[in-house]
Design a protein around this motif. Structure first.
Motif, PDB file in Angstrom:
ATOM      1  N   ARG A 120     -26.083 -15.213 -13.020  1.00  0.00           N
ATOM      2  CA  ARG A 120     -24.692 -14.601 -11.893  1.00  0.00           C
ATOM      3  C   ARG A 120     -25.999 -14.014 -10.467  1.00  0.00           C
ATOM      4  N   LEU A 159     -26.827 -16.954  -8.850  1.00  0.00           N
ATOM      5  CA  LEU A 159     -25.817 -17.806  -7.762  1.00  0.00           C
ATOM      6  C   LEU A 159     -25.833 -16.742  -6.848  1.00  0.00           C
ATOM      7  N   LEU A 160     -26.042 -15.738  -7.146  1.00  0.00           N
ATOM      8  CA  LEU A 160     -25.629 -14.432  -6.114  1.00  0.00           C
ATOM      9  C   LEU A 160     -26.874 -15.152  -5.021  1.00  0.00           C
ATOM     10  N   HIS A 171     -16.465 -23.415 -13.382  1.00  0.00           N
ATOM     11  CA  HIS A 171     -16.916 -23.208 -11.988  1.00  0.00           C
ATOM     12  C   HIS A 171     -16.810 -22.291 -11.511  1.00  0.00           C
ATOM     13  N   ARG A 172     -15.826 -21.939 -11.935  1.00  0.00           N
ATOM     14  CA  ARG A 172     -16.021 -20.116 -11.260  1.00  0.00           C
ATOM     15  C   ARG A 172     -16.309 -19.387 -10.362  1.00  0.00           C
ATOM     16  N   GLU A 173     -18.149 -19.198 -10.983  1.00  0.00           N
ATOM     17  CA  GLU A 173     -18.675 -18.818  -9.924  1.00  0.00           C
ATOM     18  C   GLU A 173     -19.302 -19.335  -9.303  1.00  0.00           C
ATOM     19  N   VAL A 174     -19.292 -20.864  -9.446  1.00  0.00           N
ATOM     20  CA  VAL A 174     -20.474 -22.031  -8.776  1.00  0.00           C
ATOM     21  C   VAL A 174     -19.555 -22.205  -6.964  1.00  0.00           C
ATOM     22  N   SER A 175     -18.339 -21.751  -7.695  1.00  0.00           N
ATOM     23  CA  SER A 175     -17.354 -22.278  -6.404  1.00  0.00           C
ATOM     24  C   SER A 175     -17.305 -20.909  -5.573  1.00  0.00           C
ATOM     25  N   LEU A 176     -17.948 -19.903  -6.016  1.00  0.00           N
ATOM     26  CA  LEU A 176     -17.252 -19.060  -5.619  1.00  0.00           C
ATOM     27  C   LEU A 176     -18.374 -17.831  -4.921  1.00  0.00           C
ATOM     28  N   LEU A 177     -19.280 -17.835  -5.458  1.00  0.00           N
ATOM     29  CA  LEU A 177     -20.621 -16.866  -4.801  1.00  0.00           C
ATOM     30  C   LEU A 177     -21.299 -17.441  -4.229  1.00  0.00           C
ATOM     31  N   PRO A 178     -22.194 -18.683  -4.257  1.00  0.00           N
ATOM     32  CA  PRO A 178     -22.682 -19.193  -2.983  1.00  0.00           C
ATOM     33  C   PRO A 178     -21.991 -19.332  -1.235  1.00  0.00           C
ATOM     34  N   PRO A 179     -22.617 -18.876  -0.168  1.00  0.00           N
ATOM     35  CA  PRO A 179     -22.068 -19.326   0.580  1.00  0.00           C
ATOM     36  C   PRO A 179     -21.615 -20.975   0.680  1.00  0.00           C
TER      37      PRO A 179
END
Lengths: 167, 487, 245
Positions: free
Chosen positions: A59, A62-63, A91-99
């Motif tokens: 995480r 990813l941030l 792919h829940r966070e990889v599609s959410l956290l990066p701009p």
């Protein structure tokens, strides 16, 4: 339909073309590092990138990453929507956290309408999947005087690479 | 929640709102824009009326068999690992969620609770309850975040800070967050994004509402544009969703109907940016909370099932279209209603949830124009419900007054009004008396006596009152028939 | 064709010219107009304010008058008001539980026609000869518009009036703020709604605002006069009968 929801897209006829497109995108958008999901195909398309490409990013990574890349299991042409089945891919966070969110979508996985996608999600395997996200463009708000602002908590931009003729 | 003292201030709040030029401008811009966007969006649907009919039919089935659908949902959801809690009222719901907050922080107060926008959460005063237990609830929807900073309540179901100008928001951010003064809304948004990202990353508990719960599969769907719901339902260890019991729908496929109606009606979009469909917690190796809980909240909703004419209120999908269409809301805004749910839906829902006596001004704050009924995606006949509530309020207040010999200020106007209508009914059911009354009215008007009557004074404050001509229609017709020699 | 006329209490007492124009108009189109002076009120003021018993009492009387006219040979009941026509639509349900009354209410309702709908459905509009020189806007009264679906009929009729220039405004279907007792119980909100509705009237230099309901016309006229807006308020019957002078 993607144009109307502030998502950019391009069509690629082959995996090689997609690789080139991803590299070009990273240069254009000045991407310093990329995170990729656990999908083999997604990782394969990133294998030649000059910039650091994080697999299994945690995480905090990813941030800090500039872009996240994953595949989309389905698409809806009626609305320009990506459908991410999180049981099939991590792919829940990889599609959410990066701009910047880069999604790889096969032409053959695009449905014309919401109805058939819903049917599809409810009839395979353990129905429906534990978590599904529908993504239509970049995150946005109109909470300040109803002025549209793109890029709130989710990604500020989405780029879809539509793969034609890919097995 | 609406306390009696809040309701008592309806007139004052209306006066304040009507005198607020800034509010006026904000409301006008917003409601005009929403109306335009909605019109454009529904033009893309071939059979919009058919879609509304279909949605209403689904909702009628749900309302008629609510217990069955809820049981089915709970069974399926539990089978998929969702923890289902039943809360009869706000207190129970808050207790359940506060306990989860405690658990999410290893049994200690001080849990960081990230909240996605939930009208139901507002309804139960969840933030206050969590703060009372020493936890730290943070609103993450930009509009709700603004409201939380300002210490206010939302004034619109979809755009909570609709009543604030950009300048007011900028000043608020400077005062509370210490940022440089700016008039760039993107900078304001970027500030919120940065601050909230930190909170998301350290959050223990995520709270969301539920747009639809699907009985067939035990799934819940939440939709949004900002991404804060995804953040709140992905990053924390525990996710709790709070849902009014009427939000259940029977089939997964029914989502196709409601996803076409809700975004178009609410914001004029074909689809909001994100829909999250969650069916139980994810597997160990997947991202997402280890536990998902749902609180099924009654809080007065099941009482609505008892009334044939007004139970259609439970069909509401909280799109906010009625607010944007309502000429009264456009003038007074959301805060004047003094309740969580403003506008036409608030005028019928609040009295039914909280008791007619607690909210008796609201059903009368309507000219019955029906604009709300025209735009409601599930065809709630709001004017019909308003009329039903008015009759029930009149009935209740006069019978209570009789029973308790209540001579207070609250009942005196109503008793006088009832007397006036009794006299009116007696007079206008007998032609002779009616003619007598007309004659007396003319006399009184000729003598300017009518100006003493409160209704006349209220009218003439802002409008000229048309003088009845010397000859009424019936007098003229009488003359005509005599001239013609009719019998 | 023999028709019963139900004018409404407001037309009767406050705006009789609308009623007389309706009579003149119908008679010029070969209708025999039967006005029973025993009529009083449809019951709406009480019904809308929550006083259903009182509404029933008055409606019972009006229904018996109209039902008698139907039995005596009237083929239709014509009303120069959308709101009373809509109210007659509510009466069958208001008498639910009383088979005789709700049956009578249904019979009466089935014969009720708002004036403009009567004219466009039952009469050939080409037969209406009228002229009015001026810029006119039409106000869609809420009950007629939303409960009865009346929108095209008045416009079709006005388009035949020689010399009349119809100016549409975006606010044509916005509520004027009357709403019965709402106009006095919530007088400030009522006036604020009204001001928004008529904000362009002055700059449009209208000669008249026309509607099918005198309740709305009273509200609009009352405010225009207070604000010094020199536009007349006219019932559509007055335009069509040529009695607006």
């Amino acid at each position: 339909m993607l144009d109307k929801v502030e998502a950019s897209h391009e069509r690629c006829e082959s995996d090689d073309a997609a690789r080139t497109a991803i590299a070009r995108l990273c240069t254009e958008k000045k991407i310093r590092s990329l995170a990729v999901s656990d999908a083999a195909h997604a990782r394969d398309l990133c294998r030649n990138l000059a910039i650091p490409c994080h697999q299994d990013a945690d995480r905090s990574t990813l941030l800090e990453t500039d872009a996240g890349l994953c595949t989309a299991q389905l698409g809806i042409s009626e609305t320009g929507t990506l459908v991410l089945d999180h049981d099939q891919e991590r792919h829940r966070e990889v599609s959410l956290l990066p701009p910047l969110h880069i999604a790889i979508l096969r032409q053959s996985d695009i449905h014309p309408s919401l109805s058939t996608v819903l049917q599809s999600l409810n009839t395979r395997g353990e129905s429906p999947p534990r978590a599904v996200t529908f993504i239509t463009g970049a995150s946005r708000t109109a909470d300040i005087e109803l002025t549209l602002i793109i890029g709130v908590h989710g990604p500020k931009a989405v780029h879809v690479i539509i793969l034609e003729n890919s097995p | 929640m609406t306390s009696p003292s809040k309701q008592a201030g309806f007139r004052e709040r209306v006066q304040t709102a009507l005198g607020d030029e800034v509010l006026h401008g904000a409301l006008r811009n917003a409601t005009d824009l929403f109306a335009e966007r909605r019109r454009a969006a529904i033009a893309s649907i071939d059979d919009w009326q058919g879609l509304r009919d279909h949605a209403r039919a689904i909702k009628d089935d749900v309302i008629s068999h609510l217990d069955q659908h809820l049981e089915a949902f709970a069974d399926k959801a539990e089978a998929r690992g969702l923890c289902v809690h039943w809360a009869e009222d706000a207190t129970q719901a808050c207790t359940i969620i506060a306990d989860l907050a405690l658990r999410s922080n290893n049994g200690k107060p001080g849990a960081t609770v990230v909240k996605a926008k939930s009208m139901t959460g507002e309804e139960i005063d969840l933030n206050e309850a969590l703060e009372a237990k020493g936890h730290d609830p943070i609103e993450t929807d930009l509009g709700e975040y603004i409201i939380q900073l300002a210490g206010e309540t939302p004034s619109h179901i979809i755009v909570p800070a609709i009543h604030k100008t950009k300048q007011q928001i900028a000043d608020l951010f400077t005062a509370k967050l210490g940022i440089e003064p700016t008039d760039d809304e993107r900078k304001l948004c970027a500030t919120a994004r940065k601050i909230l990202r930190t909170r998301f990353a350290e959050s223990d508990l995520g709270v969301s509402g539920v747009n639809f719960a699907i009985a067939e599969t035990g799934s819940i769907l939440v939709l949004e544009n900002e991404g804060n719901i995804r953040m709140s339902t992905t990053l924390p260890k525990i996710h709790v969703a709070i849902m009014g019991i009427e939000k259940v729908i029977p089939k997964f496929d029914d989502l196709a109907v409601f996803l076409r109606l809700l975004p178009r009606s609410g914001t004029g979009q074909h689809l909001t940016t994100y829909q999250s469909i969650l069916t139980g917690p994810v597997k160990e190796d997947r991202e997402g909370p280890r536990e998902i809980h749902i609180v099924l909240l009654d809080n007065g909703r099941s009482k609505l099932l008892e009334n044939e004419h007004s139970k259609q209120t439970l069909a509401c999908i909280r799109c906010g279209a009625c607010l944007n269409a309502c000429p009264v809301y456009q003038q007074i805004g959301g805060h004047a209603y003094g309740s969580v749910y403003p506008g036409p839906i608030g005028a019928i829902l609040t009295p039914q949830l909280e008791g007619l006596a607690q909210a008796e001004d609201l059903p009368f704050a309507s000219s019955l124009c029906g604009a709300c009924r025209d735009v409601c995606p599930v065809k709630i006949d709001i004017p019909e419900v308003i009329l039903d509530l008015r009759a029930r309020i009149v009935e209740a207040s006069t019978s209570t007054a009789k029973a308790t010999h209540d001579r207070s200020d609250r009942t005196r106007p109503r008793k006088f009004e009832r007397l006036a209508f009794r006299i009116w009914a007696m007079t206008f059911s007998k032609p002779i008396l009616a003619n007598l009354a007309y004659g007396m009215a003319r006399l009184g008007q000729g003598l300017r006596l009518h100006r003493l009557l409160p209704p006349v004074r209220a009218w003439t404050k802002t409008r000229e009152l048309r003088q009845p001509p010397a000859t009424s229609f019936r007098q003229a017709m009488h003359k005509r028939s005599k001239m013609r020699g009719d019998s | 064709m023999r028709v019963a006329l139900f004018v409404s209490c407001l037309v009767d007492q406050v705006w009789p010219s609308a009623g007389l124009a309706t009579v003149d108009l119908l008679e010029s189109l070969d209708c025999e107009v039967d006005f029973d002076p025993r009529q009083t009120c449809c019951g709406q003021p009480a019904f809308n304010t929550g006083y259903r018993d009182e509404a029933r009492r008055v409606a019972t009387h009006s229904l018996s008058v109209l039902d008698a006219q139907l039995s005596a040979g009237c083929e239709a009941i014509v009303l120069p008001t959308g709101s009373c026509t809509a109210m007659f639509g509510h009466l069958p349900a208001l008498f639910e539980g009383n088979a005789e009354m709700s049956g009578q209410a249904t019979r009466v309702r089935n014969h009720c026609w708002e004036l403009t709908r009567f004219l466009t459905s039952k009469i050939d509009p080409e037969r209406i000869e009228s002229s009015f020189t001026g810029r006119v806007t039409y106000h869609d009264a809420c009950h007629g518009l939303r409960e009865l679906g009346i929108r095209d009929e008045p416009r079709a009729l006005l388009s035949k009036v020689r010399g009349l220039e119809l100016i549409e405004t975006d606010s044509c279907d916005s509520c004027c703020g009357f709403g019965g007792t709402f106009s006095v119980k919530q007088a400030d909100i009522s006036t604020a709604m009204l001001d928004k509705k008529i904000e362009d009237y002055e700059s449009l230099k209208l000669d008249a605002v026309v509607s099918g309901d005198v309740s709305c016309l009273m509200q609009i006229e009352g405010r225009m006069k207070r604000r010094g807006i020199k536009t007349r308020a006219l019932h559509i019957a007055e335009i069509l009968a040529g009695t607006s002078a």
